[in-house]
Structures are given as structure tokens and as C-alpha cells.
Design an enzyme around this catalytic site. Structure first.
Site, short mmCIF file in Angstrom:
data_model
loop_
_atom_site.label_atom_id
_atom_site.label_comp_id
_atom_site.label_asym_id
_atom_site.label_seq_id
_atom_site.Cartn_x
_atom_site.Cartn_y
_atom_site.Cartn_z
CD GLU A 279 3.26 -30.80 0.44
OE1 GLU A 279 2.48 -29.90 0.76
OE2 GLU A 279 4.00 -30.45 -0.67
CD GLU A 333 11.76 -27.20 4.12
OE1 GLU A 333 12.13 -27.05 2.63
OE2 GLU A 333 10.53 -27.70 4.16
CE LYS A 336 8.30 -23.97 2.46
NZ LYS A 336 7.30 -25.00 2.36
CD GLU A 342 4.06 -22.41 4.12
OE1 GLU A 342 4.83 -23.13 3.55
OE2 GLU A 342 2.89 -22.67 4.04
#
Length: 405
Positions: A279, A333, A336, A342
Site C-alpha cells: 500500500e 470510500e 471508512k 481515510e
């Protein structure tokens, strides 16, 4: 007469057979490393959101972007079905919540694989199983203890199914496993982590798996903006850092993080183990206390990272091993938890449009896309030749029509 080995064999053949099978599995794995990564660029396909494209549309998006490697964090059947015959290589995740159960016995791992992996092969190109995510260095010591037995059971089950040469077993780690990573040559594993990390590394070395690390210059900068040069974190021109021990210069933090992992591995005897970044990314939006989380910085980091990875070059410390990385993440997203950042790591918005322009095209037009592209950009995307020839042919036919009138 003394008993010969053959006389004793009936009494000990069960233990010998088990040992011999394990020896063969390890030997075959070590002699034929699984290759779970095509090229050098991949993307994490997270789905903690309620507004994302269908998996079928995601496949179309990835193909248009020529992204050949993805990671997902589970084994969602709808996703795995959608990737059937796509040609895209995928690493699936065995969630942290399953580790304790899988660690109990090989039969548990076998049941999980038969239910979640085997039915989708070979059409869906599952190339790896990530056992847990960021376990060591975390807060749950029971998971620390379960990680190696779980990974071992998954590998044994894959071997019995004849899949260990095509599906890699791995486990990604966070920077929390290191006690120190500056300068890169000084990087070492935390003492409390090492007693679990060392046998895990030994296992992965024997089966031919790389070391996966989640490396985020964004998080380093966000946590210490007063001492870290933003340009160094973004691959932009900067003084960089000099590692006096290795006499190497680093002009970007990403490569320094990768080489720090190599240095830590070398200190515990695994200097030949490959490091892959599982990541990395940069948030395009954040809270007031999240320094650097802007669209401009996210675009700069991901554009420069992609350009860097496509060169297929190594790091200053490991110049002969091309750097490979999975970018986090494919989409923003919205569900999250945690700080605003995030929810804003996506290269694409939920509707399939680009979050910012780094050379990809979305499935729908976006305000982030430039209104015009240079000839160089068009050629890079492979559109110039076909568009130019089409226009040239049209003009030629029109001219011929005029001359014949």
C-alpha cells in the site's frame, strides 16, 4: 538379527511420510517462486462504501487504465466472478477476523480455500492470498500468535490442492514493525516484534514469498510536517537525504522507505528477500490537522509515483530489483471510519470519473480532466496514431472526391 530400516518402516512410516511431504512442499516452492505481480504497478480495490460502481464496471475501468494488478481485502464472490476472464491478476485477503480459526488446523484453511478461492479458478486469476493485514505491531497479541500458524495452514492446503505454485501466500506489514527507519541503513525491527517476525520471515523465505510493506510518505509528513520536506515526500526536487553508512543519496521518501525495509531484513539474515509495497498513496482531502491532504499533493504524489514505477528501476540500495507497488486506493470510500483522509485516497470517484489527472481516463467525464491534451499525452495514451490516420484518410478521400468531380 538386527532390524533393518525396512523392518522398522511400518512402525514409523506415518511420521516419515508427513516429514517427507513437508520437505517436498518446501523444496518445490523454493525452486519455483510464485510470480503474483505483472509489471510494477498495481492498485488496492477497497470497497468500504455504498456508492461504488458494480464490479463489472470496475473491470472495464481497470482495463481502460491498463491496470493489471489489484488487491482486495476479502473474497467477495461478486467481485471474483466479475474478474473471470479479465486477465487481471488479483490478490485476495484472508481477513484478520478469520486468523484464529484458520490457525487451529489445516482442515480449516482447506475449507476456506475450497469455498472462497478454488471455485473461481482458473478463470479468475487469483495469484495470492494475503493472510491478515498489519498484524504484527498491532494491539491484538493473540493475532500475533495466530499469524504464522494460519499462513502455514493456508500454504499446506494450497499445496494439497496443487495450487502452491500459482498462488502466493503473504502478509502485509505496517511501518509499526520497525523501531527506527531513518536513515534507511539504520532500520531495524522492533524487539517485541522480532520474536514473531523472524519465524514468519523464515517461513516466507522457504516458500518463496516476498516481504510486503505498507509505505506512506503521506502519513510520515502528516505526523511531522515541521521536519519533513514536502517536496521530498512528493518526489519533487529537493535536497533529499544522505545516508552516511551506505554513502547513498535519496531524493524521495518512498525509495528511502523501501530501502529501510531491505536494511531491516538484511540485519536478520534475509538480504535476498524482495520487498514489495502493498500500500502507498496520498489523501486528496483531510481534517484541519492533517497536513498535506490536498488534491494538488495527491495528484503530484500519484503522478510521480506512477512515472517512477513505470521506469521499472530499483532503489539506491537495491538497484537491480525493480520497485513494485500497489497504490491505495482505486476509489474514495465514504464509509471508512477514522479521519477525513481515510475516505479520500481514491484515484477515482465512486462514479468512475477521475479524482485528478495522472494519465488515466475515467468511465465518465470529470471536471478534473483537462479540456485539451498535448500531442505527447495523446501519443502516450495510444490515441494519436488511430485518430491521426483516421483524419488523414478522411481528408484524402475528400480531396479525391473533389478532383474527380
Amino acid at each position: 538379527m538386527e532390524n533393518t530400516f525396512l523392518d522398522d518402516f511400518p512402525a514409523c512410516h506415518m511420521g516419515f511420510t508427513s516429514f517427507f511431504l513437508w520437505f517436498l512442499l518446501i523444496f518445490s516452492a523454493s525452486s519455483s517462486q510464485v510470480h503474483s505481480f505483472t509489471g510494477t504497478y498495481g492498485v488496492n480495490y477497497g470497497r468500504i462504501a455504498n456508492d461504488l460502481l458494480s464490479p463489472e464496471s470496475v473491470v472495464t475501468l481497470l482495463k481502460a487504465a491498463k491496470i493489471k494488478n489489484i488487491r482486495i481485502y476479502d473474497v467477495d464472490q461478486e467481485v471474483l466472478k466479475a474478474f473471470n476472464r479479465s486477465g487481471i491478476e488479483i490478490i485476495v485477503g484472508l481477513g484478520n477476523e478469520y486468523l484464529k480459526e484458520i490457525s487451529i488446523g489445516e482442515d480449516r484453511a482447506m475449507n476456506w480455500i475450497k469455498a472462497n478461492v478454488d471455485p473461481f479458478l482458473p478463470g479468475t486469476r487469483i495469484r495470492g492470498i494475503a493472510v491478515g493485514n498489519e498484524i504484527l505491531g498491532g494491539t491484538d497479541m493473540e493475532l500475533w500468535e495466530a499469524l504464522l500458524p494460519a499462513a502455514n495452514n493456508v500454504y499446506l492446503a494450497l499445496s494439497r490442492l496443487g495450487l502452491s505454485r500459482t498462488i502466493e501466500v503473504s502478509s502485509p506489514h505496517s511501518e509499526a514493525v520497525f523501531a527506527n527507519s531513518y536513515p534507511p541503513s539504520a532500520c531495524v525491527f522492533r524487539e517485541d516484534v522480532l520474536q514473531f517476525m523472524k519465524p514468519l520471515l523464515d517461513f516466507f523465505w522457504k516458500i518463496g514469498s516476498p516481504f510486503y510493506i505498507n509505505a506512506y510518505p503521506f502519513l510520515a509528513y502528516k505526523n511531522d510536517p515541521g521536519h519533513i520536506d514536502i517536496n521530498y515526500a512528493l518526489f519533487k526536487k529537493s535536497p533529499g537525504i544522505y545516508d552516511a553508512k551506505t554513502k547513498l543519496h535519496y531524493d524521495n521518501m518512498f525509495e528511502a522507505m523501501v530501502d529501510a525495509a531491505y536494511a531491516a531484513l538484511e540485519k536478520v539474515g534475509y538480504d535476498k528477500m524482495e520487498v514489495i509495497v502493498s500500500e502507498t498513496g496520498w489523501a486528496s482531502k483531510g481534517d484541519q490537522d492533517e497536513a498535506g491532504a490536498t488534491v494538488k499533493n495527491a495528484r503530484t504524489y500519484n503522478y510521480n509515483l506512477r512515472k517512477r514505477l513505470l521506469k521499472k528501476k530499483g532503489t539506491p540500495y537495491r538497484p537491480k530489483i525493480p520497485v513494485k507497488a500497489y497504490v491505495f486506493a482505486l476509489f474514495n470510500e465514504n464509509l471508512k471510519p477514522g479521519p477525513t483522509s481515510e475516505r479520500n485516497f481514491g484515484l477515482f470517484k465512486p462514479d468512475g470519473s477521475i479524482s485528478y489527472n495522472i494519465g488515466f481516463t475515467g468511465l465518465v467525464p470529470s471536471a478534473a480532466a483537462p479540456s485539451q491534451l498535448s500531442f505527447k499525452d495523446i501519443a502516450t495514451h495510444g490515441w494519436f496514431r488511430s485518430s491521426y490516420l483516421s483524419a488523414l484518410m478522411t481528408c484524402a478521400l475528400l480531396l479525391l472526391h473533389i478532383l474527380l468531380m
